[in-house]
Design an enzyme around this catalytic site. Structure first.
Site, PDB file in Angstrom:
ATOM      1  N   HIS A 171      -2.711   7.392   7.157  1.00 18.46           N
ATOM      2  CA  HIS A 171      -1.683   8.290   6.594  1.00 18.46           C
ATOM      3  C   HIS A 171      -2.304   9.607   6.125  1.00 18.46           C
ATOM      4  CE1 HIS A 171       2.182   6.193   6.474  1.00 18.46           C
ATOM      5  NE2 HIS A 171       1.645   5.109   5.934  1.00 18.46           N
ATOM      6  N   CYS A 199       5.808  -0.251   7.526  1.00 24.84           N
ATOM      7  CA  CYS A 199       5.465   0.969   6.797  1.00 24.84           C
ATOM      8  C   CYS A 199       6.696   1.416   6.027  1.00 24.84           C
ATOM      9  CB  CYS A 199       5.027   2.063   7.770  1.00 24.84           C
ATOM     10  SG  CYS A 199       4.555   3.597   6.942  1.00 24.84           S
ATOM     11  N   GLN A 257       3.052  10.035   1.709  1.00 21.56           N
ATOM     12  CA  GLN A 257       4.362   9.367   1.753  1.00 21.56           C
ATOM     13  C   GLN A 257       5.246   9.766   0.573  1.00 21.56           C
ATOM     14  OE1 GLN A 257       2.411   5.291   2.386  1.00 21.56           O
ATOM     15  NE2 GLN A 257       4.303   5.092   3.554  1.00 21.56           N
ATOM     16  N   HIS A 313      -4.564   1.388   7.481  1.00 25.57           N
ATOM     17  CA  HIS A 313      -3.199   1.927   7.589  1.00 25.57           C
ATOM     18  C   HIS A 313      -3.028   3.100   6.605  1.00 25.57           C
ATOM     19  CE1 HIS A 313       1.369   1.174   7.799  1.00 25.57           C
ATOM     20  NE2 HIS A 313       1.249   1.956   6.750  1.00 25.57           N
ATOM     21  N   GLU A 314      -3.534   2.930   5.368  1.00 26.02           N
ATOM     22  CA  GLU A 314      -3.371   3.996   4.356  1.00 26.02           C
ATOM     23  C   GLU A 314      -4.253   5.207   4.677  1.00 26.02           C
ATOM     24  OE1 GLU A 314      -0.883   3.502   2.797  1.00 26.02           O
ATOM     25  OE2 GLU A 314      -0.760   1.326   2.838  1.00 26.02           O
ATOM     26  N   GLY A 318       0.843  -1.190   0.000  1.00 24.63           N
ATOM     27  CA  GLY A 318       0.000   0.000   0.000  1.00 24.63           C
ATOM     28  C   GLY A 318       0.874   1.235   0.000  1.00 24.63           C
TER      29      GLY A 318
HETATM   30  O1  GNR Z   1       4.085  -2.552   2.667  1.00 20.66           O
HETATM   31  C1  GNR Z   1       3.379  -2.429   3.673  1.00 20.66           C
HETATM   32  N1  GNR Z   1       3.060  -3.542   4.388  1.00 20.66           N
HETATM   33  C2  GNR Z   1       2.103  -3.545   5.395  1.00 20.66           C
HETATM   34  C3  GNR Z   1       2.030  -4.666   6.214  1.00 20.66           C
HETATM   35  C4  GNR Z   1       1.087  -4.745   7.209  1.00 20.66           C
HETATM   36  C5  GNR Z   1       0.200  -3.708   7.397  1.00 20.66           C
HETATM   37  C6  GNR Z   1       0.259  -2.577   6.600  1.00 20.66           C
HETATM   38  C7  GNR Z   1       1.198  -2.505   5.599  1.00 20.66           C
HETATM   39  S1  GNR Z   1       1.252  -1.092   4.573  1.00 20.66           S
HETATM   40  C8  GNR Z   1       2.942  -1.090   4.090  1.00 20.66           C
HETATM   41  C9  GNR Z   1       3.211  -0.026   3.046  1.00 20.66           C
HETATM   42  C10 GNR Z   1       2.971   1.346   3.623  1.00 20.66           C
HETATM   43  O2  GNR Z   1       3.754   1.931   4.333  1.00 20.66           O
HETATM   44  N2  GNR Z   1       1.824   1.914   3.349  1.00 20.66           N
HETATM   45  O3  GNR Z   1       1.528   3.126   3.863  1.00 20.66           O
HETATM   46 NI    NI Z   2       2.597   3.206   5.748  1.00 14.13          NI
END
Ligand code: GNR
Ligand code: NI
Length: 174
Positions: free
Chosen positions: A140, A94, A51, A136-137, A46
């Site tokens: 951000h 991340c 970012q 998670h995204e 993601g």
């Molecule tokens: O690559 C990513 N792996 C991940 C693993 C578990 C939970 C969330 C992620 S997102 C991350 C890429 C990232 O930083 N997205 O903002």
């Molecule tokens: Ni992230």
């Protein structure tokens, strides 16, 4: 398509609230495509626009496993309409917190409303890794990193190490 530099913490640009896009036009579509290319090159699942130094509410994801058919997703202005009462815990990483991982507990399933790359308003139900990654995204876009879900002690440990790793290193050209 182009590879974009990924910002790492600590950086104030990771802490701001991103603005909604007025519409998904050619410029936003270009950003989505550049972000997907950048995400695949970094071996991420993601990526959120902040970012890559763009304060816009745009995210891309692909949680397909290695060897599976790619499943790129492009979302603008994503909004969580519903989240399940059941939690799920995932060991999160991340691209902006390189080499740090921690268990984060979030709702196990969500419904999201968003604009797709054709500027169509859509809804999606997600569970498992996709639900975790979407949250998670979307975090951000509100200036929230996975370490913000951890205890002060764990967060401090990770951010201190990242700050130390940055010091003495040549600054990345903006
Ligand atoms: O690559 C990513 N792996 C991940 C693993 C578990 C939970 C969330 C992620 S997102 C991350 C890429 C990232 O930083 N997205 O903002
Ligand atoms: Ni992230």
């Amino acid at each position: 398509m182009a590879l974009l530099p990924i910002i790492t913490a600590p950086d104030p640009r990771l802490k701001i609230k991103a603005r909604p896009v007025p519409a998904v036009d050619a410029k936003v579509r270009r950003l989505m495509d550049d972000m997907l290319e950048t995400m695949y090159a970094a071996i991420g699942i993601g990526l959120a626009a902040p970012q890559v130094a763009q304060a816009s509410r745009v995210i891309v994801l692909d949680v397909a496993r290695d060897g599976e058919k790619p499943q790129p997703l492009k979302l603008a202005n994503p909004e969580i309409l519903w989240h399940s009462p059941e939690p799920i815990t995932c060991n999160e990483g991340c691209l902006s917190l390189p080499e740090h991982y921690a268990e984060v507990t979030r709702p196990a399933a969500i419904r999201v409303r968003y604009l797709d790359d054709q500027n169509e308003l859509r809804e999606m139900d997600a569970s498992g890794l996709l639900a975790t990654c979407l949250q998670h995204e979307i975090d951000h876009l509100d200036g929230i990193l996975f370490v913000d879900h951890l205890s002060l002690v764990k967060r401090g440990m990770i951010l201190r190490k990242l700050a130390k790793a940055k010091r003495g290193r040549a600054p990345v050209p903006a």
